[in-house]
Design a protein around this motif. Structure first.
Motif, PDB file in Angstrom:
ATOM      1  N   PHE A 178       0.838  -1.194   0.000  1.00  0.00           N
ATOM      2  CA  PHE A 178       0.000   0.000   0.000  1.00  0.00           C
ATOM      3  C   PHE A 178       0.878   1.250   0.000  1.00  0.00           C
ATOM      4  N   TYR A 179       0.557   2.154  -0.879  1.00  0.00           N
ATOM      5  CA  TYR A 179       1.295   3.417  -0.935  1.00  0.00           C
ATOM      6  C   TYR A 179       0.473   4.486  -0.245  1.00  0.00           C
ATOM      7  N   LYS A 180       1.169   5.312   0.533  1.00  0.00           N
ATOM      8  CA  LYS A 180       0.449   6.346   1.281  1.00  0.00           C
ATOM      9  C   LYS A 180       0.699   7.743   0.740  1.00  0.00           C
ATOM     10  N   ARG A 181       1.938   7.956   0.257  1.00  0.00           N
ATOM     11  CA  ARG A 181       2.241   9.315  -0.205  1.00  0.00           C
ATOM     12  C   ARG A 181       3.498   9.322  -1.077  1.00  0.00           C
ATOM     13  N   ILE A 182       3.650  10.416  -1.788  1.00  0.00           N
ATOM     14  CA  ILE A 182       4.861  10.665  -2.555  1.00  0.00           C
ATOM     15  C   ILE A 182       5.632  11.743  -1.800  1.00  0.00           C
ATOM     16  N   VAL A 183       6.862  11.445  -1.438  1.00  0.00           N
ATOM     17  CA  VAL A 183       7.697  12.406  -0.726  1.00  0.00           C
ATOM     18  C   VAL A 183       8.732  12.953  -1.706  1.00  0.00           C
ATOM     19  N   ILE A 184       8.820  14.274  -1.802  1.00  0.00           N
ATOM     20  CA  ILE A 184       9.815  14.882  -2.687  1.00  0.00           C
ATOM     21  C   ILE A 184      10.938  15.480  -1.841  1.00  0.00           C
ATOM     22  N   GLN A 185      12.142  15.046  -2.132  1.00  0.00           N
ATOM     23  CA  GLN A 185      13.323  15.560  -1.428  1.00  0.00           C
ATOM     24  C   GLN A 185      14.179  16.377  -2.400  1.00  0.00           C
ATOM     25  N   PRO A 186      14.099  17.717  -2.309  1.00  0.00           N
ATOM     26  CA  PRO A 186      14.969  18.531  -3.154  1.00  0.00           C
ATOM     27  C   PRO A 186      16.392  18.560  -2.588  1.00  0.00           C
ATOM     28  N   TYR A 187      17.357  18.608  -3.477  1.00  0.00           N
ATOM     29  CA  TYR A 187      18.754  18.761  -3.072  1.00  0.00           C
ATOM     30  C   TYR A 187      19.248  20.150  -3.484  1.00  0.00           C
ATOM     31  N   GLU A 188      19.905  20.813  -2.565  1.00  0.00           N
ATOM     32  CA  GLU A 188      20.569  22.114  -2.788  1.00  0.00           C
ATOM     33  C   GLU A 188      19.627  23.299  -3.022  1.00  0.00           C
ATOM     34  N   LYS A 189      18.566  23.097  -3.796  1.00  0.00           N
ATOM     35  CA  LYS A 189      17.635  24.188  -4.128  1.00  0.00           C
ATOM     36  C   LYS A 189      16.251  23.825  -3.619  1.00  0.00           C
ATOM     37  N   ASP A 190      15.377  24.833  -3.390  1.00  0.00           N
ATOM     38  CA  ASP A 190      14.049  24.454  -2.898  1.00  0.00           C
ATOM     39  C   ASP A 190      13.019  24.244  -4.012  1.00  0.00           C
ATOM     40  N   PHE A 191      13.358  24.622  -5.259  1.00  0.00           N
ATOM     41  CA  PHE A 191      12.467  24.404  -6.411  1.00  0.00           C
ATOM     42  C   PHE A 191      11.068  24.981  -6.158  1.00  0.00           C
ATOM     43  N   SER A 192      11.014  26.102  -5.402  1.00  0.00           N
ATOM     44  CA  SER A 192       9.706  26.641  -5.015  1.00  0.00           C
ATOM     45  C   SER A 192       8.870  27.072  -6.224  1.00  0.00           C
ATOM     46  N   SER A 193       9.521  27.460  -7.323  1.00  0.00           N
ATOM     47  CA  SER A 193       8.745  27.940  -8.471  1.00  0.00           C
ATOM     48  C   SER A 193       7.920  26.825  -9.115  1.00  0.00           C
ATOM     49  N   ILE A 194       8.398  25.594  -9.040  1.00  0.00           N
ATOM     50  CA  ILE A 194       7.653  24.506  -9.697  1.00  0.00           C
ATOM     51  C   ILE A 194       6.801  23.698  -8.703  1.00  0.00           C
ATOM     52  N   LYS A 195       6.982  23.996  -7.420  1.00  0.00           N
ATOM     53  CA  LYS A 195       6.342  23.213  -6.368  1.00  0.00           C
ATOM     54  C   LYS A 195       4.817  23.073  -6.526  1.00  0.00           C
ATOM     55  N   PRO A 196       4.044  24.197  -6.620  1.00  0.00           N
ATOM     56  CA  PRO A 196       2.582  24.039  -6.651  1.00  0.00           C
ATOM     57  C   PRO A 196       2.090  23.229  -7.856  1.00  0.00           C
ATOM     58  N   ILE A 197       2.631  23.532  -9.028  1.00  0.00           N
ATOM     59  CA  ILE A 197       2.109  22.877 -10.239  1.00  0.00           C
ATOM     60  C   ILE A 197       2.533  21.409 -10.297  1.00  0.00           C
ATOM     61  N   LEU A 198       3.751  21.111  -9.889  1.00  0.00           N
ATOM     62  CA  LEU A 198       4.210  19.714  -9.888  1.00  0.00           C
ATOM     63  C   LEU A 198       3.414  18.891  -8.875  1.00  0.00           C
TER      64      LEU A 198
ATOM     65  N   THR B 143      17.230  18.314 -13.038  1.00  0.00           N
ATOM     66  CA  THR B 143      16.619  19.367 -13.856  1.00  0.00           C
ATOM     67  C   THR B 143      17.659  20.045 -14.755  1.00  0.00           C
ATOM     68  N   TYR B 144      18.913  19.596 -14.656  1.00  0.00           N
ATOM     69  CA  TYR B 144      20.025  20.260 -15.334  1.00  0.00           C
ATOM     70  C   TYR B 144      19.796  20.418 -16.844  1.00  0.00           C
ATOM     71  N   ARG B 145      19.373  19.328 -17.482  1.00  0.00           N
ATOM     72  CA  ARG B 145      19.182  19.337 -18.945  1.00  0.00           C
ATOM     73  C   ARG B 145      17.739  19.619 -19.337  1.00  0.00           C
ATOM     74  N   LEU B 146      16.921  20.076 -18.379  1.00  0.00           N
ATOM     75  CA  LEU B 146      15.520  20.372 -18.686  1.00  0.00           C
ATOM     76  C   LEU B 146      15.313  21.863 -18.945  1.00  0.00           C
ATOM     77  N   HIS B 147      16.349  22.644 -18.646  1.00  0.00           N
ATOM     78  CA  HIS B 147      16.299  24.087 -18.917  1.00  0.00           C
ATOM     79  C   HIS B 147      16.631  24.331 -20.382  1.00  0.00           C
ATOM     80  N   ASN B 148      15.835  25.203 -21.031  1.00  0.00           N
ATOM     81  CA  ASN B 148      16.157  25.591 -22.408  1.00  0.00           C
ATOM     82  C   ASN B 148      17.549  26.184 -22.518  1.00  0.00           C
ATOM     83  N   SER B 149      17.989  26.861 -21.458  1.00  0.00           N
ATOM     84  CA  SER B 149      19.304  27.517 -21.486  1.00  0.00           C
ATOM     85  C   SER B 149      20.436  26.503 -21.677  1.00  0.00           C
TER      86      SER B 149
END
Ligand SMILES: [Zn+2]
Ligand SMILES: [Zn+2]
Length: 181
Positions: A2-22, A104-110
Motif C-alpha cells: 500500500f502506498y500512502k504518499r509521494i515524498v519529494i526531497q529537493p537537493y541544494e535548491k528548494d524548487f519553489s517555483s515549480i512546487k505548486p504545479i508539480l 533538472t540540469y538538462r531540462l532548462h532551455n538555457s
C-alpha cells in the motif's frame, strides 16, 4: 503493497517555483498526497570530479533515509547526473527501494542555448518525475512515443511525449496502486 504518499526531497535548491504545479499534477495522476521536504545538501562523495557529474544511484540510497513505510520518495537535483556506461541520465529509479531521482540540469532551455521557457521547464520536469515514479511502481519502457513511459534519450524525446500514461501503462499504475478502475 500500500502506498500512502509521494515524498519529494529537493537537493541544494528548494524548487519553489515549480512546487505548486508539480504537486497538483502528481497528486491528480497518482491519487496520492505529495509532501515536500526541506532541501538537503549533496554529500561530496556523490560527485565525480573527472566527469563533473553526480552519480544517480548514489541518491537512490541516500533517499532511503527519508523513507517511511508506504512512501515513494523522489529526489530532485539541479545538477547533471550519470550512471556508469551512460553519458548522462535525466533520472534513475528503483522498483525495489521505491526511490527515484531526477535532474533538472538538462531540462532548462538555457542548457541548449535557447531562451528560458518556464512552462516548458515545468512540463519537462513533470514528465521526468512521472516517468521515474512509474519505474518505482514496476513499469518498464513503453513503445508508444506519446506515453510518459517512453524512453527519453534526448530532450526531443521528452518534448514529444506527454506527462500522462497511455491507457495500457495507466492500467498497470492503477493496479500497482491498488485502485480499481
Ligand atoms: Zn526510464
Ligand atoms: Zn505506455
Amino acid at each position: 503493497m500500500f502506498y500512502k504518499r509521494i515524498v519529494i526531497q529537493p537537493y541544494e535548491k528548494d524548487f519553489s517555483s515549480i512546487k505548486p504545479i508539480l504537486t497538483e499534477r502528481l497528486e491528480s495522476i497518482f491519487f496520492l498526497p505529495v509532501l515536500w521536504k526541506k532541501p538537503k545538501p549533496i554529500p561530496s562523495t556523490a560527485f565525480n570530479p573527472e566527469r563533473q557529474q553526480f552519480l544517480g544511484s548514489f541518491f537512490l540510497e541516500d533517499l532511503l533515509k527519508e523513507k517511511q513505510p508506504g512512501d515513494i520518495v523522489l529526489g530532485i537535483v539541479p545538477y547533471d547526473l550519470y550512471e556508469p556506461g551512460l553519458n548522462f541520465v535525466f533520472g534513475v529509479a528503483s522498483s525495489l527501494t521505491k526511490t527515484a531521482v531526477i535532474s533538472t540540469y538538462r531540462l532548462h532551455n538555457s542548457f541548449y542555448g535557447l531562451p528560458e521557457d518556464f512552462s516548458l521547464f515545468v512540463d519537462r520536469t513533470t514528465k521526468e518525475a512521472v516517468h521515474e515514479i512509474g519505474h518505482t511502481l514496476g513499469l518498464g519502457h513503453c513503445p508508444n512515443p506519446e506515453c510518459v513511459m517512453h524512453f527519453s534519450n534526448s530532450i526531443q524525446d521528452t518534448d514529444r511525449k506527454s506527462y500522462y500514461f497511455c491507457p495500457v501503462c495507466y492500467e498497470k499504475v492503477k493496479k500497482a496502486l491498488g485502485i480499481n478502475s
